[in-house]
Design an enzyme around this catalytic site. Structure first.
Site, PDB file in Angstrom:
ATOM      1  N   CYS A 195       0.801  -1.225   0.000  1.00  8.07           N
ATOM      2  CA  CYS A 195       0.000   0.000   0.000  1.00  8.07           C
ATOM      3  C   CYS A 195       0.829   1.268   0.000  1.00  8.07           C
ATOM      4  O   CYS A 195       0.281   2.349  -0.184  1.00  8.07           O
ATOM      5  CB  CYS A 195      -0.919   0.012   1.224  1.00  8.07           C
ATOM      6  SG  CYS A 195      -0.033   0.031   2.804  1.00  8.07           S
ATOM      7  N   ARG A 209      -9.526   0.597   5.931  1.00  9.32           N
ATOM      8  CA  ARG A 209      -8.905  -0.069   4.798  1.00  9.32           C
ATOM      9  C   ARG A 209      -9.963  -0.377   3.747  1.00  9.32           C
ATOM     10  O   ARG A 209     -11.114  -0.676   4.089  1.00  9.32           O
ATOM     11  CB  ARG A 209      -8.235  -1.389   5.223  1.00  9.32           C
ATOM     12  CG  ARG A 209      -7.021  -1.199   6.131  1.00  9.32           C
ATOM     13  CD  ARG A 209      -5.879  -0.536   5.393  1.00  9.32           C
ATOM     14  NE  ARG A 209      -4.667  -0.414   6.172  1.00  9.32           N
ATOM     15  CZ  ARG A 209      -4.342   0.634   6.917  1.00  9.32           C
ATOM     16  NH1 ARG A 209      -5.185   1.657   7.018  1.00  9.32           N
ATOM     17  NH2 ARG A 209      -3.210   0.680   7.573  1.00  9.32           N
ATOM     18  N   GLU A 256      -6.902  -6.158  -0.558  1.00  7.87           N
ATOM     19  CA  GLU A 256      -6.935  -5.194   0.544  1.00  7.87           C
ATOM     20  C   GLU A 256      -5.893  -4.116   0.320  1.00  7.87           C
ATOM     21  O   GLU A 256      -4.804  -4.388  -0.180  1.00  7.87           O
ATOM     22  CB  GLU A 256      -6.677  -5.925   1.875  1.00  7.87           C
ATOM     23  CG  GLU A 256      -6.598  -5.036   3.102  1.00  7.87           C
ATOM     24  CD  GLU A 256      -5.185  -4.535   3.421  1.00  7.87           C
ATOM     25  OE1 GLU A 256      -5.058  -3.591   4.231  1.00  7.87           O
ATOM     26  OE2 GLU A 256      -4.222  -5.083   2.855  1.00  7.87           O
ATOM     27  N   ARG A 268      -8.875   2.291  12.089  1.00  8.54           N
ATOM     28  CA  ARG A 268      -8.028   1.770  11.013  1.00  8.54           C
ATOM     29  C   ARG A 268      -8.906   1.488   9.800  1.00  8.54           C
ATOM     30  O   ARG A 268      -9.589   0.462   9.731  1.00  8.54           O
ATOM     31  CB  ARG A 268      -7.323   0.488  11.471  1.00  8.54           C
ATOM     32  CG  ARG A 268      -6.252  -0.030  10.514  1.00  8.54           C
ATOM     33  CD  ARG A 268      -5.648  -1.321  11.013  1.00  8.54           C
ATOM     34  NE  ARG A 268      -4.453  -1.685  10.288  1.00  8.54           N
ATOM     35  CZ  ARG A 268      -3.229  -1.299  10.587  1.00  8.54           C
ATOM     36  NH1 ARG A 268      -3.042  -0.531  11.649  1.00  8.54           N
ATOM     37  NH2 ARG A 268      -2.185  -1.666   9.876  1.00  8.54           N
TER      38      ARG A 268
END
Length: 376
Positions: free
Chosen positions: A104, A197, A151, A195
């Site tokens: 990422c 995502r 992801e 968090r």
């Protein structure tokens, strides 16, 4: 039950590493399926899919320290392989589901800022990491699994004014022919950590999948007290994280005066400029900021308040594991520095356990040929 025969595949970078092809479960056993785990890290996404009956047939993770943690926790007959860019699709076993938390950094806010400052390219223009999505695409094209899960960070959606994500969607939908769904999920539904995502799931055939099937607990039900060491003797000490009969957190995790003064000064300087840069101090009743891979440097994003007479402390690696939803029997065989990097790079396990649960009937529908009629 009929099963095809297995054969051995040899890792191109290490002939001592071999991976048996585990046959795909057929229509007579629709509750079981094989998956591959790419950019596997320490296995967080894998744990979610094992929980619904999946069997891992192949793993790829290039970082040797992450490989060590992965191998310590998953007793496979296929040790984690290396760089996926160097593994031909012919050496990847057939599988029903592809899992990939592709890197990422080229798309994260911090990653983009750093690369801009250094004059480097980012996104798909980043030759080192951005194009790793296309390794996922080449495997999807060659193997045609029934489903996939990808992801990445939330910023993937807005990177380069949305053009990066548009390319990803076009590749998956138009070029590869998958039905795709995506959603930004905050791990705070499951753990005491903010968090966010993005999760992208896809199916080879049209299905009735809907994100409405997700069961997301109300945010705020999880607090730091649930992951912190109680320090009252109710848990066994775990050297070198906790010590003595009360399993007190080791003093090594308490910030030195020098570091604590630096962090306070840094925060004050940025407050004076009107921005929010600074440390994150939390107590038992709070929710933490996002744990990052840089946590080993100063721990500033999540510091535990130890009262007015003591400097705050970092989380221990065990507390980081809990913050990411890993069970206490998860083995941490690496140094603190490596552990912090690994948990900071990991997914929150309960999020992907829930996504896997929502995907399960639709994976089965594709594998048994019921998907198109179900969707209709």
């Amino acid at each position: 039950m009929m099963r095809s025969q297995s054969k051995m595949l040899v890792d191109p970078e290490n002939s001592a590493l071999s991976r048996p092809i585990v046959p795909i479960y057929g229509q007579d056993d629709p509750c079981r399926f094989n998956f591959i785990d790419l950019f596997a890290g320490i296995g967080g996404i894998r744990m979610g899919f094992e929980a619904i009956g999946g069997h891992c047939a192949f793993t790829s993770e290039w970082n040797t320290f992450a490989q060590k943690t992965y191998a310590s926790n998953f007793r496979d007959n296929h040790p984690p392989g290396g760089d996926i860019t160097k593994i031909p699709t012919s050496e990847i076993p057939p599988h029903d589901v592809l899992l990939a938390g592709f890197p990422c950094q080229p798309f994260s806010i911090a990653g983009v800022s750093k690369k801009n400052a250094l004059g480097r390219k980012h996104g798909f223009a980043c030759e080192a990491q951005g194009t790793l999505f296309f390794d996922v695409a080449r495997i999807l094209e060659a193997k045609r699994p029934a489903a996939f899960l990808l992801e990445n960070v939330k910023n993937l959606v807005s990177h380069d004014k949305g053009r990066t994500f548009a390319v990803i969607q076009k590749t998956l939908r138009e070029e590869l022919g998958y039905q795709i769904f995506y959603k930004v999920i905050d791990a705070q539904h499951f753990v005491p950590q903010h968090r966010e995502r993005i999760v992208i799931v896809g199916f080879r055939e049209p299905t009735a999948f809907s994100w409405e099937a997700l069961k997301l607990p109300e945010k705020g039900t999880q607090r730091m007290s649930q992951i912190l060491h109680p320090e009252d003797g109710s848990e066994k000490p775990e050297a070198h994280y906790t010590l003595g009969p009360l399993a007190k957190v080791s003093d090594k995790y308490t910030l030195s005066d020098k570091l604590w003064n630096y962090l306070k000064g840094y925060a004050a300087k940025h407050r004076a400029k009107g921005n929010g840069f600074g440390f994150g101090l939390v107590g038992p009743d709070d929710v933490a900021r996002t744990l990052s891979a840089r946590y080993y440097k100063d721990g500033s994003e999540i510091l535990i308040d130890q009262g007015p007479k003591r400097n705050p402390r970092r989380l221990t690696p065990r507390e980081c594991a809990r913050l990411m939803g890993y069970p206490d029997n998860f083995t941490i065989p690496v140094s603190d520095t490596q552990a912090y990097k690994q948990f900071g790079n990991s997914v929150a396990v309960p999020v992907f356990r829930e996504v896997a649960r929502a995907m399960q009937p639709h994976i089965g529908a594709v594998l048994t040929g019921r998907a198109s009629s179900q969707a209709a």
